[in-house]
Motif scaffolding. Structure first.
Motif, PDB file in Angstrom:
ATOM      1  N   ALA A 100     -41.832  43.588 -33.842  1.00  0.00           N
ATOM      2  CA  ALA A 100     -41.451  43.809 -35.235  1.00  0.00           C
ATOM      3  C   ALA A 100     -42.543  43.378 -36.195  1.00  0.00           C
ATOM      4  O   ALA A 100     -42.551  43.778 -37.359  1.00  0.00           O
ATOM      5  CB  ALA A 100     -40.155  43.070 -35.549  1.00  0.00           C
ATOM      6  N   HIS A 101     -43.484  42.539 -35.723  1.00  0.00           N
ATOM      7  CA  HIS A 101     -44.611  42.152 -36.573  1.00  0.00           C
ATOM      8  C   HIS A 101     -45.577  43.306 -36.797  1.00  0.00           C
ATOM      9  O   HIS A 101     -46.386  43.272 -37.720  1.00  0.00           O
ATOM     10  CB  HIS A 101     -45.378  40.983 -35.925  1.00  0.00           C
ATOM     11  N   GLY A 102     -45.494  44.317 -35.932  1.00  0.00           N
ATOM     12  CA  GLY A 102     -46.557  45.301 -35.907  1.00  0.00           C
ATOM     13  C   GLY A 102     -46.368  46.544 -36.729  1.00  0.00           C
ATOM     14  O   GLY A 102     -47.287  47.362 -36.832  1.00  0.00           O
ATOM     15  N   PHE A 103     -45.180  46.733 -37.335  1.00  0.00           N
ATOM     16  CA  PHE A 103     -44.990  47.977 -38.098  1.00  0.00           C
ATOM     17  C   PHE A 103     -43.894  47.783 -39.125  1.00  0.00           C
ATOM     18  O   PHE A 103     -43.051  46.889 -39.019  1.00  0.00           O
ATOM     19  CB  PHE A 103     -44.679  49.157 -37.176  1.00  0.00           C
ATOM     20  N   THR A 104     -43.880  48.674 -40.129  1.00  0.00           N
ATOM     21  CA  THR A 104     -42.886  48.615 -41.197  1.00  0.00           C
ATOM     22  C   THR A 104     -42.773  49.977 -41.864  1.00  0.00           C
ATOM     23  O   THR A 104     -43.653  50.833 -41.720  1.00  0.00           O
ATOM     24  CB  THR A 104     -43.264  47.542 -42.238  1.00  0.00           C
TER      25      THR A 104
END
Length: 503
Positions: A100-104
């Motif tokens: 979840a740290h890697g995309f938004t």
């Protein structure tokens, strides 16, 4: 208008090798991802996208970090932080997947909505951006990406709903606290004022009572005591209803009292006329007394009635405080089991009492059918639904051309108890109507709505109570209709409609 970060450049396949979302892909997949995306090289503090902008990009964090914020009630709140490469393959405290740290930006992009938060770079950061077509093709070309993305998407939806539920409860508590403070202020001030005036009047009452007791005969004391009881036994405001008539009678009584030597005749005159009595009544009282005792009798009546009125005002203020405490207790359902019999009318009335400050200037009409039984459910959650619907209705009527009107209906429809909340605002546009219960969808200004209030209300009604909630809207008449099984939410007991938005 969408923010477009500067410093864009072409991506290289090697840029993507360290991203957990893209781990384990084939060479040709990395090459396609590099060719389909656009790099955004961000300086510290530079905005990637803003709350309320159209969602045009799926953003993958390659290096650096992002802080995700939103504005709530005029204050900026940090929702989460993303750090490239953080905890690769593990879950951190709070159960956040490392991926979840890697995309938004995937949720608003998928539903064709707006960003619901602002993303800002923390330190020098590199982000790969993909438009909607490329994002959808990515999930087809790269199944491993989809297998990583879907669990994160599910976690984010669940986390957003939990946060929104907590924020909804906090907002409800804030509304409750503001309403209580406002509603308690008036009766509390009245109690303090009446108590202070009563304390000041007691020495004078004692003095007048002693003077009257020393001057009067037993028969005179009995007559004045009976007159006092007669005045206090009459309901207030039982005098002439016409203001001019009341003023004329009060002038006559004041003249009579002045003529008999009473100082501050206006106070006793007001008390006498307010209870439906007049100068003839005073004449009858005076005829049964000696001339030298008339003034002491009137002075005693004046001070005694004033003290009684002050005590009555303090009592009425105390009763208002008790009623408010009762409404708060009913609204919050303190010290009660979570699932119980729920009186819908009582819950709605408690909610209206709590929201009375916000409802100032709004005409509220009620139509409660007497044959609606109690339902089995979760009263605190249902009160949250009523709060959301009423609050939205009031907001929708702000700035409208017509005087705001709120309608609250409770009726029985077959085996379903039905609650309707109606307003005469401008209505919900037809293109918006099918989406009002979607998560993260809101038509309110940035910072004024999470887009989850109606979604959570729908879940409370449908999932917790086996009911349904629908909206019908036209200019000047918008209605949210809630149906709940009148015989409880047991197996097979449902009050649902075909899933047709706006029916």
């Amino acid at each position: 208008m969408t923010t477009t970060p500067p410093h864009g450049r072409a991506l290289a396949a090697t840029d993507l090798h360290g991203v957990e979302l893209f781990s384990g892909l084939e060479t040709d997949q990395y090459e396609w991802l590099a060719s389909a995306g656009v790099a955004a090289d961000l300086a510290d503090g530079e905005v990637l996208f803003r709350d309320g902008e159209r969602a045009d990009w799926f953003c993958v964090l390659i290096s650096g970090g992002l802080v995700i914020t939103t504005v709530v009630d005029g204050r900026e709140e940090v929702l989460t932080r993303h750090v490239a490469g953080e905890g690769h393959g593990a879950r951190e405290n709070g159960d956040k997947p490392s991926a979840a740290h890697g995309f938004t930006g995937e949720m608003p992009l998928l539903i064709g909505g707006d960003y619901v938060a602002t993303a800002t770079a923390v330190g020098r950061s590199l982000v790969a951006r993909y438009d909607r077509d490329a994002f959808l093709e990515m999930m087809v070309r790269c199944p491993r990406v989809t297998r990583t993305l879907i669990p994160v998407l599910a976690w984010r939806i669940h986390s957003s709903e939990v946060q929104a539920g907590q924020r909804g409860r906090l907002n409800a508590l804030g509304t409750l606290a503001a309403g209580i403070a406002h509603e308690l202020n008036n009766p509390a001030a009245a109690m303090a004022r009446s108590s202070a005036d009563l304390a000041a009047a007691l020495p004078q009452l004692e003095e007048r009572a002693q003077a009257w007791g020393a001057a009067a005969s037993e028969a005179e004391r009995a007559a004045v005591a009976a007159a006092r009881e007669e005045i206090l036994g009459r309901p207030p405001a039982s005098g002439p209803r016409d203001a001019l008539d009341a003023a004329e009678v009060e002038d006559e009584v004041s003249d009579w009292l002045d003529g008999h030597g009473l100082a501050r005749a206006w106070r006793l005159a007001s008390a006498v006329v307010d209870r439906g009595l007049d100068a003839d009544w005073l004449d009858a009282l005076a005829r049964g007394m000696r001339s030298e005792t008339v003034v002491p009798a009137l002075e005693y009546l004046d001070v005694s009635l004033a003290a009684a009125n002050l005590a009555g005002e303090a009592g009425e203020a105390g009763a208002r405080v008790s009623a408010l405490v009762g409404a708060v207790k009913e609204y919050t359902n303190l010290d009660r089991a979570p699932e119980q019999e729920v009186d819908l009318v009582q819950g709605l009335e408690s909610t209206l009492a709590i929201l009375r400050r916000k409802l100032s200037g709004v005409a509220v009409s009620r139509d409660y059918q007497p044959d609606v039984p109690v339902v089995l459910g979760y009263p605190g959650e249902l009160n949250q639904v009523w709060t959301n619907l009423i609050d939205n209705a009031v907001d929708a009527m702000e700035g409208g051309g017509s005087p705001p009107e709120l309608g609250v209906v409770v009726r029985l429809e077959g085996t379903c108890a039905v609650v309707e909340i109606a307003d005469n605002g401008p209505g919900v546009p037809s293109d918006v109507l099918p989406r009002v219960f979607e998560p993260f969808f809101t038509t309110k200004d940035v910072g004024k709505g999470t887009g989850l209030g109606l979604h959570l209300s729908h879940r409370i009604v449908a999932q917790r109570h086996n009911g349904s909630i629908q909206v019908r809207s036209a200019p000047g008449d918008t209605r949210f209709i809630v149906r709940i099984p009148a015989d409880g939410p047991g197996p097979g007991r449902v009050c649902r409609l075909p899933d047709t938005p706006g029916r």
